[in-house]
Motif scaffolding. Sequence first.
Motif, PDB file in Angstrom:
ATOM      1  N   ILE A   1       1.232   8.153   2.454  1.00 60.72           N
ATOM      2  CA  ILE A   1       1.959   9.407   2.525  1.00 60.72           C
ATOM      3  C   ILE A   1       2.265   9.663   3.993  1.00 60.72           C
ATOM      4  O   ILE A   1       1.391   9.521   4.836  1.00 60.72           O
ATOM      5  CB  ILE A   1       1.075  10.575   2.029  1.00 60.72           C
ATOM      6  CG1 ILE A   1       0.413  10.240   0.706  1.00 60.72           C
ATOM      7  CG2 ILE A   1       1.858  11.867   1.977  1.00 60.72           C
ATOM      8  CD1 ILE A   1       1.244  10.412  -0.493  1.00 60.72           C
TER       9      ILE A   1
ATOM     10  N   GLY B   1       7.129  18.984   8.216  1.00 56.40           N
ATOM     11  CA  GLY B   1       6.392  19.782   7.238  1.00 56.40           C
ATOM     12  C   GLY B   1       6.622  19.381   5.797  1.00 56.40           C
ATOM     13  O   GLY B   1       6.237  20.093   4.886  1.00 56.40           O
ATOM     14  N   ARG B   2       7.243  18.232   5.571  1.00 54.69           N
ATOM     15  CA  ARG B   2       7.440  17.823   4.190  1.00 54.69           C
ATOM     16  C   ARG B   2       6.837  16.443   3.953  1.00 54.69           C
ATOM     17  O   ARG B   2       7.072  15.519   4.715  1.00 54.69           O
ATOM     18  CB  ARG B   2       8.936  17.799   3.869  1.00 54.69           C
ATOM     19  CG  ARG B   2       9.168  17.540   2.405  1.00 54.69           C
ATOM     20  CD  ARG B   2      10.629  17.547   2.054  1.00 54.69           C
ATOM     21  NE  ARG B   2      10.766  16.820   0.797  1.00 54.69           N
ATOM     22  CZ  ARG B   2      11.660  17.076  -0.120  1.00 54.69           C
ATOM     23  NH1 ARG B   2      12.519  18.039   0.084  1.00 54.69           N
ATOM     24  NH2 ARG B   2      11.725  16.383  -1.214  1.00 54.69           N
ATOM     25  N   LYS B   3       6.040  16.349   2.884  1.00 55.63           N
ATOM     26  CA  LYS B   3       5.391  15.083   2.581  1.00 55.63           C
ATOM     27  C   LYS B   3       6.352  14.159   1.842  1.00 55.63           C
ATOM     28  O   LYS B   3       7.170  14.600   1.056  1.00 55.63           O
ATOM     29  CB  LYS B   3       4.169  15.317   1.699  1.00 55.63           C
ATOM     30  CG  LYS B   3       3.000  15.900   2.446  1.00 55.63           C
ATOM     31  CD  LYS B   3       1.807  16.017   1.528  1.00 55.63           C
ATOM     32  CE  LYS B   3       0.713  16.846   2.164  1.00 55.63           C
ATOM     33  NZ  LYS B   3       0.033  16.142   3.260  1.00 55.63           N
ATOM     34  N   ASP B   4       6.214  12.890   2.140  1.00 54.10           N
ATOM     35  CA  ASP B   4       7.050  11.908   1.469  1.00 54.10           C
ATOM     36  C   ASP B   4       6.218  10.648   1.304  1.00 54.10           C
ATOM     37  O   ASP B   4       5.251  10.447   2.028  1.00 54.10           O
ATOM     38  CB  ASP B   4       8.294  11.631   2.307  1.00 54.10           C
ATOM     39  CG  ASP B   4       9.498  11.363   1.420  1.00 54.10           C
ATOM     40  OD1 ASP B   4       9.301  10.861   0.303  1.00 54.10           O
ATOM     41  OD2 ASP B   4      10.623  11.643   1.855  1.00 54.10           O
ATOM     42  N   GLY B   5       6.580   9.807   0.352  1.00 56.20           N
ATOM     43  CA  GLY B   5       5.785   8.608   0.118  1.00 56.20           C
ATOM     44  C   GLY B   5       6.493   7.365   0.620  1.00 56.20           C
ATOM     45  O   GLY B   5       7.703   7.218   0.483  1.00 56.20           O
TER      46      GLY B   5
ATOM     47  N   GLU C   1       4.263  12.481   6.761  1.00 53.60           N
ATOM     48  CA  GLU C   1       4.719  13.855   6.791  1.00 53.60           C
ATOM     49  C   GLU C   1       5.601  14.042   8.009  1.00 53.60           C
ATOM     50  O   GLU C   1       5.290  13.572   9.101  1.00 53.60           O
ATOM     51  CB  GLU C   1       3.490  14.767   6.887  1.00 53.60           C
ATOM     52  CG  GLU C   1       3.789  16.186   6.500  1.00 53.60           C
ATOM     53  CD  GLU C   1       2.513  17.010   6.315  1.00 53.60           C
ATOM     54  OE1 GLU C   1       1.454  16.421   6.054  1.00 53.60           O
ATOM     55  OE2 GLU C   1       2.602  18.229   6.462  1.00 53.60           O
TER      56      GLU C   1
ATOM     57  N   GLN D   1       0.853  -1.191   0.000  1.00 53.89           N
ATOM     58  CA  GLN D   1       0.000   0.000   0.000  1.00 53.89           C
ATOM     59  C   GLN D   1       0.887   1.239   0.000  1.00 53.89           C
ATOM     60  O   GLN D   1       1.842   1.328   0.752  1.00 53.89           O
ATOM     61  CB  GLN D   1      -0.915   0.013   1.233  1.00 53.89           C
ATOM     62  CG  GLN D   1      -1.756   1.268   1.373  1.00 53.89           C
ATOM     63  CD  GLN D   1      -2.698   1.475   0.189  1.00 53.89           C
ATOM     64  OE1 GLN D   1      -3.425   0.569  -0.210  1.00 53.89           O
ATOM     65  NE2 GLN D   1      -2.663   2.660  -0.416  1.00 53.89           N
ATOM     66  N   PHE D   2       0.537   2.179  -0.870  1.00 58.77           N
ATOM     67  CA  PHE D   2       1.252   3.452  -0.894  1.00 58.77           C
ATOM     68  C   PHE D   2       0.677   4.339   0.203  1.00 58.77           C
ATOM     69  O   PHE D   2      -0.535   4.491   0.289  1.00 58.77           O
ATOM     70  CB  PHE D   2       1.065   4.098  -2.260  1.00 58.77           C
ATOM     71  CG  PHE D   2       1.895   5.329  -2.467  1.00 58.77           C
ATOM     72  CD1 PHE D   2       3.265   5.227  -2.614  1.00 58.77           C
ATOM     73  CD2 PHE D   2       1.311   6.576  -2.518  1.00 58.77           C
ATOM     74  CE1 PHE D   2       4.038   6.352  -2.802  1.00 58.77           C
ATOM     75  CE2 PHE D   2       2.084   7.707  -2.711  1.00 58.77           C
ATOM     76  CZ  PHE D   2       3.444   7.593  -2.851  1.00 58.77           C
TER      77      PHE D   2
ATOM     78  N   LEU E   1      -0.351   6.735   9.416  1.00 60.43           N
ATOM     79  CA  LEU E   1      -1.816   6.795   9.487  1.00 60.43           C
ATOM     80  C   LEU E   1      -2.251   7.041  10.927  1.00 60.43           C
ATOM     81  O   LEU E   1      -1.840   8.021  11.523  1.00 60.43           O
ATOM     82  CB  LEU E   1      -2.444   5.518   8.926  1.00 60.43           C
ATOM     83  CG  LEU E   1      -2.126   5.221   7.455  1.00 60.43           C
ATOM     84  CD1 LEU E   1      -2.914   4.031   6.965  1.00 60.43           C
ATOM     85  CD2 LEU E   1      -2.409   6.412   6.566  1.00 60.43           C
ATOM     86  N   ASP E   2      -3.027   6.090  11.506  1.00 58.07           N
ATOM     87  CA  ASP E   2      -3.600   6.399  12.818  1.00 58.07           C
ATOM     88  C   ASP E   2      -2.791   5.838  13.983  1.00 58.07           C
ATOM     89  O   ASP E   2      -3.290   5.714  15.076  1.00 58.07           O
ATOM     90  CB  ASP E   2      -5.064   5.930  12.884  1.00 58.07           C
ATOM     91  CG  ASP E   2      -5.216   4.472  12.456  1.00 58.07           C
ATOM     92  OD1 ASP E   2      -4.176   3.791  12.318  1.00 58.07           O
ATOM     93  OD2 ASP E   2      -6.353   4.031  12.257  1.00 58.07           O
TER      94      ASP E   2
ATOM     95  N   LEU F   1      -3.744  -1.703   9.843  1.00 57.00           N
ATOM     96  CA  LEU F   1      -3.724  -0.323   9.332  1.00 57.00           C
ATOM     97  C   LEU F   1      -4.824  -0.121   8.296  1.00 57.00           C
ATOM     98  O   LEU F   1      -5.466   0.925   8.241  1.00 57.00           O
ATOM     99  CB  LEU F   1      -2.381  -0.033   8.650  1.00 57.00           C
ATOM    100  CG  LEU F   1      -1.277   0.648   9.433  1.00 57.00           C
ATOM    101  CD1 LEU F   1      -0.041   0.767   8.562  1.00 57.00           C
ATOM    102  CD2 LEU F   1      -1.704   2.027   9.919  1.00 57.00           C
ATOM    103  N   LEU F   2      -5.007  -1.126   7.446  1.00 62.27           N
ATOM    104  CA  LEU F   2      -5.952  -1.004   6.341  1.00 62.27           C
ATOM    105  C   LEU F   2      -7.321  -1.590   6.702  1.00 62.27           C
ATOM    106  O   LEU F   2      -8.187  -1.703   5.845  1.00 62.27           O
ATOM    107  CB  LEU F   2      -5.395  -1.711   5.089  1.00 62.27           C
ATOM    108  CG  LEU F   2      -4.019  -1.216   4.649  1.00 62.27           C
ATOM    109  CD1 LEU F   2      -3.474  -2.059   3.501  1.00 62.27           C
ATOM    110  CD2 LEU F   2      -4.084   0.247   4.229  1.00 62.27           C
ATOM    111  N   ARG F   3      -7.473  -1.944   7.970  1.00 62.86           N
ATOM    112  CA  ARG F   3      -8.740  -2.524   8.458  1.00 62.86           C
ATOM    113  C   ARG F   3      -9.219  -3.642   7.545  1.00 62.86           C
ATOM    114  O   ARG F   3     -10.400  -3.709   7.173  1.00 62.86           O
ATOM    115  CB  ARG F   3      -9.814  -1.437   8.565  1.00 62.86           C
ATOM    116  CG  ARG F   3      -9.519  -0.410   9.645  1.00 62.86           C
ATOM    117  CD  ARG F   3     -10.750   0.387  10.016  1.00 62.86           C
ATOM    118  NE  ARG F   3     -10.595   1.051  11.306  1.00 62.86           N
ATOM    119  CZ  ARG F   3     -10.067   2.271  11.453  1.00 62.86           C
ATOM    120  NH1 ARG F   3      -9.658   2.941  10.411  1.00 62.86           N
ATOM    121  NH2 ARG F   3      -9.967   2.809  12.649  1.00 62.86           N
TER     122      ARG F   3
ATOM    123  N   ARG G   1       4.808   8.576  12.858  1.00 64.05           N
ATOM    124  CA  ARG G   1       3.366   8.421  12.759  1.00 64.05           C
ATOM    125  C   ARG G   1       3.029   7.841  11.388  1.00 64.05           C
ATOM    126  O   ARG G   1       3.419   8.360  10.356  1.00 64.05           O
ATOM    127  CB  ARG G   1       2.705   9.774  12.952  1.00 64.05           C
ATOM    128  CG  ARG G   1       1.230   9.689  13.013  1.00 64.05           C
ATOM    129  CD  ARG G   1       0.612  10.755  13.909  1.00 64.05           C
ATOM    130  NE  ARG G   1      -0.815  10.469  13.984  1.00 64.05           N
ATOM    131  CZ  ARG G   1      -1.373   9.732  14.930  1.00 64.05           C
ATOM    132  NH1 ARG G   1      -0.637   9.256  15.893  1.00 64.05           N
ATOM    133  NH2 ARG G   1      -2.677   9.494  14.917  1.00 64.05           N
TER     134      ARG G   1
END
Lengths: 376, 365
Positions: B97, B102-106, B99, B94-95, B156-157, B187-189, B154
Motif C-alpha cells: 500500500i 492523503g489517499r491510499k492506493d495499492g 499513500e 508483493q502487494f 515502505l522504508d 524491501l522484504l528482507r 516512498r
Amino acid sequence: MSAAGLLARRNLTRNRVRFIVSVGGAALALSLTLALDAIYAGVANQLTTYIDRSGADVWVAQAGVRNLHMVASWLPDSATGKVRAVTGVADSMPILYSTDTIVAREERAVAYVIGLPIDARMGGPWNVVEGSNRVARGEIIVDRGFAKKADVSIGDTVTVLGGEARIVGLSAGTASLINSVAFVSFDDFRAMRSGAPVVSFVLVKVAQAASPEAVAAAIERQVPDVTVQTAADFSSQERRLVTDMSADVISIMSAIGFVVGLAVVALTVYVATLARRREFGVLKALGARDRVLYRVVLAQAVLSMALGFAIGLAFTWLLGLLVARTDLDLELAITVASVVKVGLFAAVIAGLAAILPIRQVAGLDPAVVFRRGVAA
Amino acid sequence: MLLARRNLFRDRTRFLLSVLGVAVSIGLIVLLAGYRSGIYRQASAYLDNTPGTIVVAERGIRDFLGTSSVLPPNAVKAVAGTPGVARVIPVVSQFVIFERHGRKDGFFLIGYDTAAGGGPWKLAQGREPAVDDELVIDRTTAQQHEIAIGDQIRLLDREVTVVGLSDETTFWAGSIAFARISTLESLLRAPGLRSFLIVIPTAGTSPDALRETLSIRGAEVLLKNDVIANDRKLLARVYDAPIGLMVAIAFVVGVLVVGLVIYTATIERRREYGAIKAIGARNRTLYRVVTTQAFIAAVAGAVVGIGLAYGAGAGLMAWRPQFRVEIEPVAVGVVLAASLVMALLAALVPARAVAGLEPAEVFRG
C-alpha cells in the motif's frame, strides 16, 4: 394533513398497483445505494477485526507500513528487544504474518497466517470454540467456518505456507468476505520462510499509567526504521483502505441508483398526474391556483420517496439479517452517514421527479373538464 | 396489432418514458456486466501479457494475485534443469500500500529480472529499472497522484525513483508496478526470495506434458490458464455478490417500469377494449395487443439501453481510466433475452385488467 397532502395521498393510493410500483421502485433504487454502502462498511468492519481483537495497544511495523491487509512487513529480529527497552512498554511480543492460501481436502481459502510464539499473550485467537488456543510446532488453529466447508476437524491436516500442520483448535469470528485468520507456531512459520531472522510486527502492551500515543511516539524515536501506531490508529488506517479504494466504485453505483430512482419516481408521479388530469382541471375550473396544484404533485413525489426510503432501509436491514445466516461471511453494516446521504438523495429525487408533472399541470386548460372522452 | 402501435405512440411522452425506463435498466445491467468483465480482464493482465504457459508456485497456492507465494530455494535450479524447459521467468510479487496526497492506493509490485523478462509489456514513457530502487509505475496511477518520471516516491522504508510509465497495468485494487528482483528482496528482507516461476516450454513440448515432468518439492506446478481461472474465482468471491445484487435490482426496476407504463396505457384505453369485446373480440386478441405493446416498448428500450451502456462505459473510462468496461456480445444477448422476459412479465398485469373487463363498460357514462 393539509388539503394538498390529502389529495396527493388519494391520488397516489387510489390506484393500488401504481402505488406499489412507485413506492417499490423508489425503495429498490434507494436499496441499491444503501446495500452497497452497507457492504463496504461491513467489509471495513471485518478488515479491522484482527487488529481490534489482538489485545495490543501499539503495533510496531516496518517503516512505511500502515496497513495489514495483504501487505508485507519485515523487521530485523533485534527490533523486539529494542522495543521492550522503551519506557512505558509493559510487554512486547513479535508475530510473523503473511497472506497465504490454506488448503484442507478440496477446500482452499485465502488466510492471514499468523506465526505465534508458544507463550503468546497477544495476537492469538480470541474465541476458540473447540480444542486448544495455543499452537506448538506442527499445529494450526483455523476458522471454524473454513473447517466446516472443508469438512475437517481437530486432528486433520492443513496445507499452509508450503508445508503441513495439524488442526488443534477451531476459532470463531475470524472470517471475513475475503479471508480468514489461521494461527501457526512462530518457529514453523520462520522455518517455512527460509529461517531468516525477521519478524513482521511487534505487538506492545503499555504500562498502566502510560498513554499508547506517547509510547508509540517514544518507540518511533528510539527504534530505527519502524512505523509505530496505536491500535486505534492502525484500525482507522485499515478502514481507510476500504474507503479510499472503493470511493470511485461507490460514487458510480450511487449515481446509477440515483438515476434509476429518479426515473421510476418521475414516471409514476407523472403517470398518476396524467391519469388525474380531469380532477386537476376541475380544481382549476373551481379557481384553485397553480401553486396549490404544484404542491399536490410535489407531495405525491415526496410521499412516494419517503415511503420508498423507509422500505428500502427495512429491506437493506432484512437483507443484512439474511446474509448473516448464510455461509457468505459477508457483513452488512448500515451507517448513519449512509442513511443521511441516501435520505438527501431521496429528497432531491422527489423534487426533480415533480418537475415534469408540474409542467403538465401548469399547461392544463381548465376547460378540459367539460370535454368528453378525455382520458380519465 | 395496429391497435397496439396506436395505443403506444399516441402519447409520445409516455412512450418515451417507457422506453427510457427500460433503457436505463438495460443500460445499467449491460454496464455492470461490462464492468465485471473488465475487472476480470484487468486481473489477468500480467499473466496474459507475460510469455510462458506454466506457473510454478508455493505448494498449496494456485492463484497469482491473492497470496504471498514463497518458493523453496532450489526451485529455480530444479526447473531450469528439467528437459523440455526453454526459459524460466522468475518473479517476486508483493502487494504493497502506498499513500500520496492523503489517499491510499495499492501497488501489486512485481520484481523481475530484466534479462529473463516478465516486466512491463507496454512501456508508454521512460525505461525499465536498471538499478535498485528504480520503479516503473502505471501511467494512469501516475497521473492521478501527479507523479512524473524522475520523481521520488516512498515505498515502505525507502525512497524509490520512478523511471518509466506503463500502460494496461491498472486493476481492481490499484495498479501493477515493476522493479528489479533485488529491490524486492531487500524491501522484504528476504534474500533469494522467488514467488513464482513462469515457464516457457521448448518448441514441441506441450504444456501438459511438461507439467507432468516438472516435480519440485514444496512447489505447485500449474498451467497458466488454470492460474488465471483461479484468480477470477478469487475475484468472483468478492465481486459477484454486490454486482449480482445490483443486476437483480435493475432487472426488477425494468420490469416494474415497463409493466407500469403498459398498464397505464391499457387502463386508459379500457373503453376501447370494452368496445372491441362488445363486438365479439376474444380475450386472446386483447392479450396479444397488450403483449405487443410491451414487446415494442421493451425492444426499443433495449436498443437504446445498449447504446446508453456503450456511451456510459466510454464516458466512465475517460473520466476514471483505471476502470475498464468490456461489453461482451454474449452479455448483450443475455440482456436482450432478459428484456423480453421483462416485457412478458410486465404484460401480465395489464392483461389481467383487460380480461376482467365487462363488454358493457363501453355503454356506461
